[in-house]
Write an enzyme that holds these catalytic residues in place. Sequence first.
Site, PDB file in Angstrom:
ATOM      1  N   HIS A  64      41.395  22.998  -5.366  1.00 50.61           N
ATOM      2  CA  HIS A  64      41.464  23.620  -4.046  1.00 50.61           C
ATOM      3  C   HIS A  64      42.912  23.458  -3.563  1.00 50.61           C
ATOM      4  O   HIS A  64      43.566  22.474  -3.906  1.00 50.61           O
ATOM      5  CB  HIS A  64      40.500  22.855  -3.133  1.00 50.61           C
ATOM      6  CG  HIS A  64      40.314  23.423  -1.763  1.00 50.61           C
ATOM      7  ND1 HIS A  64      41.236  23.279  -0.763  1.00 50.61           N
ATOM      8  CD2 HIS A  64      39.284  24.129  -1.226  1.00 50.61           C
ATOM      9  CE1 HIS A  64      40.778  23.859   0.347  1.00 50.61           C
ATOM     10  NE2 HIS A  64      39.598  24.382   0.089  1.00 50.61           N
ATOM     11  N   GLN A  81      33.428  18.152  -2.447  1.00 49.37           N
ATOM     12  CA  GLN A  81      32.131  18.662  -2.918  1.00 49.37           C
ATOM     13  C   GLN A  81      31.303  17.568  -3.599  1.00 49.37           C
ATOM     14  O   GLN A  81      30.079  17.594  -3.545  1.00 49.37           O
ATOM     15  CB  GLN A  81      32.338  19.823  -3.908  1.00 49.37           C
ATOM     16  CG  GLN A  81      33.110  21.004  -3.339  1.00 49.37           C
ATOM     17  CD  GLN A  81      32.381  21.704  -2.195  1.00 49.37           C
ATOM     18  OE1 GLN A  81      31.166  21.611  -2.046  1.00 49.37           O
ATOM     19  NE2 GLN A  81      33.129  22.402  -1.364  1.00 49.37           N
ATOM     20  N   ASP A  87      39.666  14.529  -5.157  1.00 44.27           N
ATOM     21  CA  ASP A  87      39.216  15.410  -4.081  1.00 44.27           C
ATOM     22  C   ASP A  87      37.702  15.509  -4.216  1.00 44.27           C
ATOM     23  O   ASP A  87      37.177  16.257  -5.034  1.00 44.27           O
ATOM     24  CB  ASP A  87      39.881  16.785  -4.233  1.00 44.27           C
ATOM     25  CG  ASP A  87      39.288  17.808  -3.278  1.00 44.27           C
ATOM     26  OD1 ASP A  87      38.329  17.481  -2.556  1.00 44.27           O
ATOM     27  OD2 ASP A  87      39.779  18.952  -3.277  1.00 44.27           O
ATOM     28  N   LYS A 102      30.768  18.800   5.385  1.00 42.33           N
ATOM     29  CA  LYS A 102      30.103  19.350   4.191  1.00 42.33           C
ATOM     30  C   LYS A 102      28.901  18.491   3.784  1.00 42.33           C
ATOM     31  O   LYS A 102      28.241  18.780   2.795  1.00 42.33           O
ATOM     32  CB  LYS A 102      31.099  19.427   3.030  1.00 42.33           C
ATOM     33  CG  LYS A 102      32.236  20.428   3.262  1.00 42.33           C
ATOM     34  CD  LYS A 102      33.118  20.498   2.047  1.00 42.33           C
ATOM     35  CE  LYS A 102      34.458  21.125   2.323  1.00 42.33           C
ATOM     36  NZ  LYS A 102      34.412  22.588   2.322  1.00 42.33           N
ATOM     37  N   CYS A 116      40.238  29.344  -1.382  1.00 37.74           N
ATOM     38  CA  CYS A 116      41.372  28.406  -1.336  1.00 37.74           C
ATOM     39  C   CYS A 116      41.677  27.864  -2.723  1.00 37.74           C
ATOM     40  O   CYS A 116      41.997  26.668  -2.878  1.00 37.74           O
ATOM     41  CB  CYS A 116      41.132  27.261  -0.357  1.00 37.74           C
ATOM     42  SG  CYS A 116      40.813  27.832   1.311  1.00 37.74           S
TER      43      CYS A 116
HETATM   44  N1  PMP Z   1      38.640  20.410  -1.498  1.00 34.85           N
HETATM   45  C1  PMP Z   1      37.550  21.105  -1.833  1.00 34.85           C
HETATM   46  C2  PMP Z   1      37.056  21.062  -3.247  1.00 34.85           C
HETATM   47  C3  PMP Z   1      36.886  21.851  -0.866  1.00 34.85           C
HETATM   48  O1  PMP Z   1      35.807  22.567  -1.211  1.00 34.85           O
HETATM   49  C4  PMP Z   1      37.376  21.847   0.460  1.00 34.85           C
HETATM   50  C5  PMP Z   1      36.696  22.664   1.542  1.00 34.85           C
HETATM   51  N2  PMP Z   1      36.528  24.008   1.205  1.00 34.85           N
HETATM   52  C6  PMP Z   1      38.503  21.088   0.762  1.00 34.85           C
HETATM   53  C7  PMP Z   1      39.104  20.381  -0.244  1.00 34.85           C
HETATM   54  C8  PMP Z   1      39.069  21.026   2.134  1.00 34.85           C
HETATM   55  O2  PMP Z   1      38.182  20.392   2.996  1.00 34.85           O
HETATM   56  P1  PMP Z   1      38.426  20.413   4.572  1.00 34.85           P
HETATM   57  O3  PMP Z   1      38.606  21.865   4.941  1.00 34.85           O
HETATM   58  O4  PMP Z   1      37.173  19.832   5.145  1.00 34.85           O
HETATM   59  O5  PMP Z   1      39.633  19.605   4.850  1.00 34.85           O
END
Ligand code: PMP
Length: 404
Positions: free
Chosen positions: A117, A197, A194, A220, A360
């Site tokens: 991401h 998920q 990270d 999440k 993203c």
């Molecule tokens: N890493 C991953 C794998 C994600 O799915 C997300 C959220 N889409 C993020 C980072 C970023 O998380 P946040 O927007 O809650 O900071």
Amino acid sequence: MTDLAHLRADFPILDSGVHFLDSSASSQKPAPVLEAMDRFARTSYANVHRGAYRLSLAATDAYEAARRRVADFIGAANPSEVVFTRGTTTSLNMVAFGWGIENLLPGDRILTTVMEHHANLVPWQMVAKRTGAVLDHVPLTDDCRLDMRVLGEKMVPGVRIVAVSGMSNVLGTIPDVPAISSLAHAVGARVVVDAAQLVPHAGVDVSTLGSDFVAFSSHKMLGPTGIGVLWGRMEALEEMEPFEGGGEMISDVTLHDATWAPIPHRFEAGTPPIIEAVGLHAAIDYLDSVGMDKIYAHDQELTAVALERLSDVPGLVLHGPAGIEARGGVVSMTMEGTHAHDLATILDEGDVAVRSGHHCAKPLMRELGVTATARASFYLYNTEDDIDALVAGLRRAGEIFGVR
Ligand code: PMP
């Protein structure tokens, strides 16, 4: 099939009849979480770590109880290793700017993957530019898994930090973080996961995961927005400089200098997300009451059903590992000659909510040879009904666009 359908009654938003298949973007909130936040705000709210009066002391107790609850949930023996942040993005930036800028020298290597991401990629690009460190990426196999052979080749002395997703938000791929951590530690590198998920869908036990930092978001995992976590092994946190300065993160301040408060407070400048911490606490209680094993098994069963039923939809291409082992509840798809946004719009007409776009993860889209996908993601409140609605909507889209 694990039957968690009875839980649906706890999620007021599902009364609308929506087939909510976008939990990887943000999950829905059960009544106990909403009620805990409401109750706290009505009866017990004040700023924390600042007041001598009882209301503030009680609020501080609630905030610190949330920290202990998070520590317990992720298997961290020491609650001081849990830093509250705004979310995964802030947690990862904290490591990049707090650890990376402090520890990386020109020529040092940052090893990440092509499936990250942007939150676990762009901060490292920024830090590489500032420090002169070299950014390198591990590719995927043809089956959309992390290529562990190439990872092994790239894990050489000089790699100082490995930044890896615990579960891809596009493919559902779950890499073997314990194995990656052993390889990384053998060359003296730190590992940041990270887990945006991974924590909500599989849970983590930091005592066996092997990594040095783990980042995740409350929103999440049934909790509110505005709060997330950075867990760090204490000696790794000690290598990190605060990324933000301000109230409550200091030990002493003079006109020209400051010394830091103990960990974790030195990393929590300013008023923290207090009501949100109470909500996260309630969300963890809820997840634990169901059981993370059950939730992971449920996601996997729905993924298996979805992969099977979607494989019959004309013109549909599924992106991600073929099997469900080490794969979370995420299914990304494209349809020949059709834009992902059009798929999502047509699905919405049937009350099916999926995400469409690059998620993203633009470099990963390029690896897959697409610009966007439609993504269905599952969580504990989803049922086979939701999958049937998804499949019906995709068939309808195929008919509209003349796909055969
Ligand atoms: N890493 C991953 C794998 C994600 O799915 C997300 C959220 N889409 C993020 C980072 C970023 O998380 P946040 O927007 O809650 O900071």
